[in-house]
Write a protein that holds these residues in place. Structure first.
Motif, PDB file in Angstrom:
ATOM      1  N   LYS A 236      26.105 -77.311  60.143  1.00  0.00           N
ATOM      2  CA  LYS A 236      25.582 -76.120  58.977  1.00  0.00           C
ATOM      3  C   LYS A 236      25.187 -74.927  59.645  1.00  0.00           C
ATOM      4  O   LYS A 236      24.753 -75.035  60.792  1.00  0.00           O
ATOM      5  CB  LYS A 236      24.397 -76.722  58.324  1.00  0.00           C
ATOM      6  CG  LYS A 236      22.965 -76.821  58.979  1.00  0.00           C
ATOM      7  CD  LYS A 236      21.957 -77.632  58.049  1.00  0.00           C
ATOM      8  CE  LYS A 236      20.535 -77.481  58.522  1.00  0.00           C
ATOM      9  NZ  LYS A 236      19.904 -76.374  58.788  1.00  0.00           N
TER      10      LYS A 236
ATOM     11  N   LYS B  47      24.949 -68.621  55.714  1.00  0.00           N
ATOM     12  CA  LYS B  47      26.022 -67.939  55.293  1.00  0.00           C
ATOM     13  C   LYS B  47      26.184 -66.548  55.567  1.00  0.00           C
ATOM     14  O   LYS B  47      27.310 -65.990  55.545  1.00  0.00           O
ATOM     15  CB  LYS B  47      26.258 -68.108  53.762  1.00  0.00           C
ATOM     16  CG  LYS B  47      24.997 -67.402  53.047  1.00  0.00           C
ATOM     17  CD  LYS B  47      25.302 -67.608  51.419  1.00  0.00           C
ATOM     18  CE  LYS B  47      24.124 -66.793  50.728  1.00  0.00           C
ATOM     19  NZ  LYS B  47      24.204 -67.232  49.279  1.00  0.00           N
TER      20      LYS B  47
ATOM     21  N   THR C 278      29.245 -66.934  61.184  1.00  0.00           N
ATOM     22  CA  THR C 278      29.844 -67.325  59.850  1.00  0.00           C
ATOM     23  C   THR C 278      30.769 -66.142  59.322  1.00  0.00           C
ATOM     24  O   THR C 278      31.983 -66.587  58.918  1.00  0.00           O
ATOM     25  CB  THR C 278      28.729 -67.537  58.865  1.00  0.00           C
ATOM     26  OG1 THR C 278      27.688 -68.466  59.304  1.00  0.00           O
ATOM     27  CG2 THR C 278      29.377 -68.162  57.470  1.00  0.00           C
TER      28      THR C 278
ATOM     29  N   TYR D 270      34.856 -66.507  58.526  1.00  0.00           N
ATOM     30  CA  TYR D 270      35.574 -66.174  57.411  1.00  0.00           C
ATOM     31  C   TYR D 270      36.860 -65.509  57.741  1.00  0.00           C
ATOM     32  O   TYR D 270      37.801 -65.755  57.232  1.00  0.00           O
ATOM     33  CB  TYR D 270      34.662 -65.250  56.413  1.00  0.00           C
ATOM     34  CG  TYR D 270      33.572 -65.906  55.806  1.00  0.00           C
ATOM     35  CD1 TYR D 270      33.429 -67.193  55.537  1.00  0.00           C
ATOM     36  CD2 TYR D 270      32.260 -65.262  55.799  1.00  0.00           C
ATOM     37  CE1 TYR D 270      32.609 -67.783  54.942  1.00  0.00           C
ATOM     38  CE2 TYR D 270      31.166 -65.782  55.104  1.00  0.00           C
ATOM     39  CZ  TYR D 270      31.287 -67.104  54.808  1.00  0.00           C
ATOM     40  OH  TYR D 270      30.058 -67.632  54.175  1.00  0.00           O
TER      41      TYR D 270
ATOM     42  N   LYS E 158      36.549 -74.562  57.827  1.00  0.00           N
ATOM     43  CA  LYS E 158      36.330 -74.480  56.574  1.00  0.00           C
ATOM     44  C   LYS E 158      35.034 -74.338  56.053  1.00  0.00           C
ATOM     45  O   LYS E 158      34.260 -75.377  56.159  1.00  0.00           O
ATOM     46  CB  LYS E 158      37.069 -75.563  55.549  1.00  0.00           C
ATOM     47  CG  LYS E 158      37.239 -75.461  54.347  1.00  0.00           C
ATOM     48  CD  LYS E 158      37.722 -76.781  53.532  1.00  0.00           C
ATOM     49  CE  LYS E 158      37.443 -76.840  52.347  1.00  0.00           C
ATOM     50  NZ  LYS E 158      38.087 -78.125  51.777  1.00  0.00           N
ATOM     51  N   ASN E 159      34.697 -73.460  55.011  1.00  0.00           N
ATOM     52  CA  ASN E 159      33.188 -73.329  54.380  1.00  0.00           C
ATOM     53  C   ASN E 159      33.268 -74.261  53.153  1.00  0.00           C
ATOM     54  O   ASN E 159      34.063 -74.088  52.313  1.00  0.00           O
ATOM     55  CB  ASN E 159      33.050 -71.959  54.025  1.00  0.00           C
ATOM     56  CG  ASN E 159      31.834 -71.797  53.155  1.00  0.00           C
ATOM     57  OD1 ASN E 159      31.174 -72.813  52.803  1.00  0.00           O
ATOM     58  ND2 ASN E 159      31.459 -70.449  52.887  1.00  0.00           N
TER      59      ASN E 159
ATOM     60  N   ILE F 237      25.111 -73.391  54.456  1.00  0.00           N
ATOM     61  CA  ILE F 237      26.523 -73.872  54.357  1.00  0.00           C
ATOM     62  C   ILE F 237      26.973 -75.079  55.143  1.00  0.00           C
ATOM     63  O   ILE F 237      26.340 -74.872  56.394  1.00  0.00           O
ATOM     64  CB  ILE F 237      27.329 -72.694  54.087  1.00  0.00           C
ATOM     65  CG1 ILE F 237      27.547 -72.055  55.405  1.00  0.00           C
ATOM     66  CG2 ILE F 237      27.131 -71.838  53.021  1.00  0.00           C
ATOM     67  CD1 ILE F 237      28.657 -70.901  55.382  1.00  0.00           C
TER      68      ILE F 237
ATOM     69  N   ILE G  12      29.854 -76.149  57.397  1.00  0.00           N
ATOM     70  CA  ILE G  12      31.370 -75.797  57.909  1.00  0.00           C
ATOM     71  C   ILE G  12      31.998 -77.281  58.201  1.00  0.00           C
ATOM     72  O   ILE G  12      31.439 -78.126  59.023  1.00  0.00           O
ATOM     73  CB  ILE G  12      31.139 -75.097  59.092  1.00  0.00           C
ATOM     74  CG1 ILE G  12      30.527 -73.609  58.648  1.00  0.00           C
ATOM     75  CG2 ILE G  12      32.477 -74.562  59.634  1.00  0.00           C
ATOM     76  CD1 ILE G  12      31.346 -72.798  57.585  1.00  0.00           C
TER      77      ILE G  12
END
Length: 161
Positions: free
Chosen positions: A55, A58, A63, A67, A86-87, A121, A123
């Protein structure tokens, strides 16, 4: 390591041994890159569903890198994993909240200090290629390469007897 040079490992056996070696959780070094700018930092990882999860906030720099470029590498001891990140969305929104339960169980200190429901988030890293350094019982080094895309395993001796 528990791998054995004497075995003719199938892909499924090698994959099972790889995840067995990692256990339930590990602190792993995560490398990511965007526009040839490479960063590495430690992340607290959990292992389930044949994937690696951690985690993060974000809005962190790592992070934002993920992306733009989801290709990552993770390392722990003699194990290196190359994969795709992948988020999976907010930790609190995961169906069944599996990650949250495992994180509380295995990484309570981190969970207690760094849990922000509105910004944390999950991952998910899908392994693509794994390299394991190991030694035989008589102390000779060798490498095990696990190709998840081709579902192949290669054992390569490093030392010569």
């Amino acid at each position: 390591m528990k791998f054995s040079l004497d075995k003719n490992l199938t892909f499924e056996q090698a994959k099972a041994l790889f995840f067995e070696q990692l256990g339930d959780w590990k602190i792993m070094a995560l490398a990511s890159s965007v526009n040839d700018y490479v960063m590495v930092r430690n992340v607290s990882c959990l292992f389930y569903n044949d994937k690696i999860y951690f985690k993060t906030d974000k809005d962190f720099r790592k992070t934002k890198q993920l992306y733009e470029n989801p290709n990552v590498a993770l390392c722990y001891g003699g194990i290196q994993v190359e994969g795709t990140a992948k988020n999976c969305g907010l930790v609190v929104d995961e169906p069944g909240r599996v990650f949250e339960g495992l994180y509380k169980k295995h990484l309570w200190g981190s969970y207690n200090k760094y849990s922000h429901e509105d910004s944390e988030i999950i991952i998910e890293v899908t392994p693509k290629f794994v390299e394991v350094w190991d030694t035989s019982e008589d102390n000779y080094a060798y490498q095990i390469f696990i190709d998840f895309d081709k579902k192949e395993v290669t054992v390569k001796p490093y030392d010569k007897k």
